[in-house]
Design an enzyme around this catalytic site. Structure first.
Site, PDB file in Angstrom:
ATOM      1  N   ARG A  60       2.574   7.946  -4.466  1.00 13.46           N
ATOM      2  CA  ARG A  60       2.835   7.114  -5.665  1.00 13.46           C
ATOM      3  C   ARG A  60       1.769   7.359  -6.732  1.00 13.46           C
ATOM      4  O   ARG A  60       1.267   6.418  -7.368  1.00 13.46           O
ATOM      5  CB  ARG A  60       2.875   5.622  -5.307  1.00 13.46           C
ATOM      6  CG  ARG A  60       3.895   5.238  -4.286  1.00 13.46           C
ATOM      7  CD  ARG A  60       5.337   5.441  -4.760  1.00 13.46           C
ATOM      8  NE  ARG A  60       6.226   5.133  -3.663  1.00 13.46           N
ATOM      9  CZ  ARG A  60       6.593   6.032  -2.740  1.00 13.46           C
ATOM     10  NH1 ARG A  60       6.201   7.294  -2.840  1.00 13.46           N
ATOM     11  NH2 ARG A  60       7.381   5.690  -1.753  1.00 13.46           N
ATOM     12  N   SER A  62       9.146  -2.196  -3.447  1.00 13.75           N
ATOM     13  CA  SER A  62       7.935  -2.382  -2.635  1.00 13.75           C
ATOM     14  C   SER A  62       6.792  -2.786  -3.545  1.00 13.75           C
ATOM     15  O   SER A  62       6.465  -2.067  -4.488  1.00 13.75           O
ATOM     16  CB  SER A  62       7.558  -1.076  -1.926  1.00 13.75           C
ATOM     17  OG  SER A  62       8.627  -0.667  -1.127  1.00 13.75           O
ATOM     18  N   GLU A  78       1.650  -1.462  -5.700  1.00 14.89           N
ATOM     19  CA  GLU A  78       2.426  -0.316  -6.188  1.00 14.89           C
ATOM     20  C   GLU A  78       3.022  -0.694  -7.550  1.00 14.89           C
ATOM     21  O   GLU A  78       3.082   0.128  -8.468  1.00 14.89           O
ATOM     22  CB  GLU A  78       3.536   0.018  -5.186  1.00 14.89           C
ATOM     23  CG  GLU A  78       4.336   1.239  -5.567  1.00 14.89           C
ATOM     24  CD  GLU A  78       5.342   1.634  -4.493  1.00 14.89           C
ATOM     25  OE1 GLU A  78       5.041   1.490  -3.293  1.00 14.89           O
ATOM     26  OE2 GLU A  78       6.440   2.073  -4.870  1.00 14.89           O
TER      27      GLU A  78
END
Ligand SMILES: Cc1cc2nc3c(=O)[nH]c(=O)nc-3n(C[C@H](O)[C@H](O)[C@H](O)COP(=O)(O)OP(=O)(O)OC[C@H]3O[C@@H](n4cnc5c(N)ncnc54)[C@H](O)[C@@H]3O)c2cc1C
Length: 337
Positions: A173, A240, A332
């Site tokens: 990410r 998420s 995230e």
């Protein structure tokens, strides 16, 4: 270029946070030719309108963003644009898509044109541009596995650049774009896709999915996703909320000794969802924000929540995980204030 003033951002973020922005402009490609030539006019207009003289935020579909208050600046929205294909050797084709297209539309388009390799990312919300900012990933595939190059406007050098995949510094990410917030406006991404469908079923949760064709695998993945995650049209979320933490050998082994049932991932990666669940957060809510009952990694909007409430709950969860496991959770999702 049309500049809109005092615009509600409610339709522009999947968490469903009701804030506004002082200004909103849309960046539209025009004409034909290379991405740089098609976006040159739009970038020129942004300079002429002095959009970079005050705070600005490049926004895709707002599916990984949590606004904590009204935005005092300009939201630059990437408009949809198009997709095209060009040959790349005998086995592959380059699929180039403008930044504002939805990644999932590009996946559907690719499969319809017998181009494969990206189907595991089916139904990840959001745009092509953000797919490389976040290096999105699901079911054993990440954007970096298929990205060939990225076209962007570099606000520091004041020029259009084409970055090869290896120059994008992709990580979990993570990317060069994430490390330099505000520096790049991604305008186009080229994905290297293959003419032969070779299903990638290595990820444990999908080993037994039907896969006689790419479309069959895509549909099975979509079903699997929406069985586990809140549907954006019903409950707001950012997917998420936390990254899966990566810890050193000593921490990983000590945790395995204490919790032999702990999920194991290569590279000392822990399951953030499992850690949160073990702290008793799954299915709980605080005010108007909840922890999704089927997946503790997802925070969701029970109706009318504010970004401040999301921030508060995410801090409480991270603090409990730190206390119980001595592991730091990283978000995230991106808070914007
Ligand atoms: C229900 C749900 C499920 C999800 N599942 C997954 C999943 O499985 N895997 C996964 O990786 N993610 C997942 N996500 C998160 C999200 O889909 C991704 O992070 C996606 O890439 C965000 O795209 P976006 O267009 O909405 O980006 P935004 O939220 O609009 O922006 C994200 C960041 O990218 C920047 N940005 C956006 N476009 C550009 C551009 N053109 N140039 C420069 N910067 C830009 C923004 O400034 C911001 O910093 C999920 C989200 C939801 C809501």
């Amino acid at each position: 270029m049309t500049v809109l003033h005092n615009v509600s951002l409610l339709p522009y973020n999947t968490f469903g946070i009701d804030v506004s922005t002082e200004q909103l402009v849309e960046v539209k490609p025009s004409g034909s030719g290379s991405p740089a030539s098609r976006y040159a006019h739009a970038i020129e207009e942004l300079y002429e309108g002095r959009m970079f003289d005050r705070p600005y935020l490049v926004l895709g579909a707002g599916s990984n963003i949590v606004f904590t208050k009204d935005y005092h600046g300009t939201v630059i929205l990437m408009s949809k644009g198009g997709v095209n294909a060009s040959p790349l050797g005998e086995e592959a084709t380059l699929v180039s898509a403008d930044a504002g297209m939805l990644l999932d539309d590009v996946i559907q388009w690719s499969i319809e044109h017998d181009l494969y390799g990206i189907e595991n990312l089916s139904a990840i919300p959001g745009t092509v541009g953000a797919s490389v900012v976040q290096n999105v990933g699901a079911y054993g595939v990440e954007a970096k596995d298929v990205v060939y190059c990225v076209d962007a406007y570099d606000l520091k050098q004041k020029e259009f650049v084409t970055l090869k995949a290896e120059e994008c510094c992709f990580g979990y990410r993570d990317s060069i774009f994430k490390h330099n917030p505000g520096r790049y406006i991604v305008i186009n991404v080229s994905y290297r896709l293959f003419h032969t469908f070779r299903p990638n079923l290595a990820y444990q949760a999908i080993t037994s999915l039907p896969h006689s064709s790419a479309i069959e695998l895509r549909n099975a993945i979509i079903d699997l996703r929406w069985n586990k995650l809140p549907r954006p049209e019903v409950y707001g979320s950012a997917g998420s909320f936390f990254k899966n933490p990566i810890v050193d050998d000593a921490t990983y082994n000590a945790l395995l000794d204490r919790y032999p049932d702990m999920p194991r991932y290569p590279g000392n990666k822990l399951s953030a969802g499992w850690l949160i669940d073990k702290c008793g957060w799954k299915g709980r809510s605080v005010g108007r924000v909840g922890v999704w009952p089927k997946q503790a990694l997802v925070l969701y909007n029970l109706g009318g929540c504010t970004g401040a409430e999301v921030f508060e709950l995410s801090n409480a969860i991270a603090s409990d995980v730190k206390t119980k496991f001595d592991v730091a959770l990283q978000c995230e999702a991106i808070f914007v204030d």
